[in-house]
Design a protein around this motif. Structure first.
Motif, PDB file in Angstrom:
ATOM      1  N   CYS A 139      58.267 116.434 -24.752  1.00 37.34           N
ATOM      2  CA  CYS A 139      58.207 115.382 -25.764  1.00 37.34           C
ATOM      3  C   CYS A 139      59.228 115.660 -26.860  1.00 37.34           C
ATOM      4  O   CYS A 139      59.030 116.562 -27.676  1.00 37.34           O
ATOM      5  CB  CYS A 139      56.797 115.313 -26.352  1.00 37.34           C
ATOM      6  N   GLY A 140      60.300 114.884 -26.870  1.00 39.06           N
ATOM      7  CA  GLY A 140      61.323 115.124 -27.876  1.00 39.06           C
ATOM      8  C   GLY A 140      62.216 113.926 -28.098  1.00 39.06           C
ATOM      9  O   GLY A 140      62.054 112.871 -27.478  1.00 39.06           O
ATOM     10  N   PRO A 163      50.141 116.231 -25.072  1.00 39.67           N
ATOM     11  CA  PRO A 163      50.260 116.572 -26.482  1.00 39.67           C
ATOM     12  C   PRO A 163      51.654 117.053 -26.881  1.00 39.67           C
ATOM     13  O   PRO A 163      51.952 117.165 -28.065  1.00 39.67           O
ATOM     14  CB  PRO A 163      49.237 117.695 -26.655  1.00 39.67           C
ATOM     15  N   GLY A 164      52.525 117.315 -25.911  1.00 39.45           N
ATOM     16  CA  GLY A 164      53.840 117.873 -26.206  1.00 39.45           C
ATOM     17  C   GLY A 164      53.786 119.390 -26.134  1.00 39.45           C
ATOM     18  O   GLY A 164      52.718 119.986 -26.013  1.00 39.45           O
ATOM     19  N   THR A 165      54.934 120.018 -26.195  1.00 41.89           N
ATOM     20  CA  THR A 165      55.044 121.473 -26.110  1.00 41.89           C
ATOM     21  C   THR A 165      55.367 122.046 -27.479  1.00 41.89           C
ATOM     22  O   THR A 165      56.362 121.644 -28.088  1.00 41.89           O
ATOM     23  CB  THR A 165      56.173 121.851 -25.113  1.00 41.89           C
ATOM     24  N   PRO A 166      54.540 122.973 -27.975  1.00 38.63           N
ATOM     25  CA  PRO A 166      54.860 123.590 -29.267  1.00 38.63           C
ATOM     26  C   PRO A 166      56.192 124.338 -29.189  1.00 38.63           C
ATOM     27  O   PRO A 166      56.481 125.005 -28.203  1.00 38.63           O
ATOM     28  CB  PRO A 166      53.700 124.562 -29.507  1.00 38.63           C
ATOM     29  N   LEU A 190      58.551 117.323 -30.559  1.00 33.55           N
ATOM     30  CA  LEU A 190      57.393 116.597 -31.066  1.00 33.55           C
ATOM     31  C   LEU A 190      56.147 117.069 -30.325  1.00 33.55           C
ATOM     32  O   LEU A 190      56.153 117.157 -29.093  1.00 33.55           O
ATOM     33  CB  LEU A 190      57.569 115.092 -30.819  1.00 33.55           C
ATOM     34  N   TRP A 191      55.096 117.386 -31.072  1.00 32.04           N
ATOM     35  CA  TRP A 191      53.830 117.716 -30.432  1.00 32.04           C
ATOM     36  C   TRP A 191      52.696 117.512 -31.422  1.00 32.04           C
ATOM     37  O   TRP A 191      52.924 117.297 -32.602  1.00 32.04           O
ATOM     38  CB  TRP A 191      53.835 119.131 -29.855  1.00 32.04           C
ATOM     39  N   ALA A 233      43.062 111.192 -36.907  1.00 31.51           N
ATOM     40  CA  ALA A 233      44.492 110.967 -36.673  1.00 31.51           C
ATOM     41  C   ALA A 233      45.111 112.209 -36.026  1.00 31.51           C
ATOM     42  O   ALA A 233      44.623 113.325 -36.206  1.00 31.51           O
ATOM     43  CB  ALA A 233      45.180 110.666 -38.000  1.00 31.51           C
ATOM     44  N   PRO A 234      46.203 112.012 -35.276  1.00 34.02           N
ATOM     45  CA  PRO A 234      46.854 113.168 -34.646  1.00 34.02           C
ATOM     46  C   PRO A 234      47.388 114.144 -35.694  1.00 34.02           C
ATOM     47  O   PRO A 234      47.788 113.733 -36.791  1.00 34.02           O
ATOM     48  CB  PRO A 234      48.001 112.547 -33.842  1.00 34.02           C
ATOM     49  N   LEU A 235      47.359 115.422 -35.360  1.00 37.97           N
ATOM     50  CA  LEU A 235      47.904 116.468 -36.228  1.00 37.97           C
ATOM     51  C   LEU A 235      49.343 116.710 -35.793  1.00 37.97           C
ATOM     52  O   LEU A 235      49.610 117.432 -34.826  1.00 37.97           O
ATOM     53  CB  LEU A 235      47.068 117.749 -36.103  1.00 37.97           C
ATOM     54  N   ILE A 236      50.269 116.065 -36.484  1.00 34.60           N
ATOM     55  CA  ILE A 236      51.684 116.065 -36.106  1.00 34.60           C
ATOM     56  C   ILE A 236      52.344 117.417 -36.362  1.00 34.60           C
ATOM     57  O   ILE A 236      52.167 118.008 -37.425  1.00 34.60           O
ATOM     58  CB  ILE A 236      52.451 114.988 -36.900  1.00 34.60           C
TER      59      ILE A 236
END
Length: 177
Positions: free
Chosen positions: A104-105, A88-91, A41-42, A20-23
């Motif tokens: 991603c937000g 994956p989105g940006t931390p 969100l990433w 599963a993704p690590l949210i």
């Protein structure tokens, strides 16, 4: 015994241990976000949660090579909205301040105070794109998903009333969350 290439494909997929993704979110679970403020969100990328990951499986006379890679994350935000992120989105880093995520937000328009646990249920579904090729020239594509969930508490900025005569500062009473 004749073995179908697809049998070997699923054997190789089983060896991948796709997870599963690590949210990750900003605000993080345990923190309180604010209405109309950006939520970042990433997901953390590992071989098993993002790919690319390659595994092979074989029997005498037949071998398959399988490659898996997440192509997108579909986020269900708990407020009826979904967000599709191709990467994956940006931390988030605190130097970013209150800017929206470049990749991603989401922004909530209502608090989560009327929901169970006073939190929005958030689900991230990773869409895996799996391709395979056999030594016999066969090839194919399989789609799989993995999902994970978290919860986000969204509040409202509350003004503090200050007594000009030097009394105690008073915050208006709100819902108990």
């Amino acid at each position: 015994m004749v073995v179908d290439p697809v049998t070997l494909v699923y054997e190789a997929i089983g060896e991948m241990h796709l997870a599963a993704p690590l949210i990750k979110t900003a605000p993080a679970p345990g923190q309180i976000g604010l209405v109309n403020m950006p939520v970042w969100l990433w997901v953390t990328k590992t071989e098993n949660t993002w790919g690319p990951i390659v595994r092979s499986s074989s029997v005498p006379g037949l071998s398959v090579t399988v490659t898996a890679q997440v192509k997108a994350i579909n986020w269900s935000m708990g407020d009826g909205k979904t967000v599709r992120c191709e990467g994956p989105g940006t931390p988030y880093d605190k130097s970013m301040g209150v800017k929206a995520s470049p990749t991603c937000g989401h922004r909530y328009v209502k608090t989560s105070q009327k929901l169970a646990n006073c939190k929005y249920p958030v689900t991230a579904v990773a869409q895996w794109d799996i391709t395979w090729q056999s030594t016999l020239g066969d090839s194919g594509q399989i789609a799989m998903t993995q999902q994970a969930a978290t919860q986000l508490r969204i509040g409202q900025a509350v003004p503090v009333l200050v007594d000009p005569n030097g009394g105690d500062a008073v915050a208006p009473r709100g819902a108990d969350c």
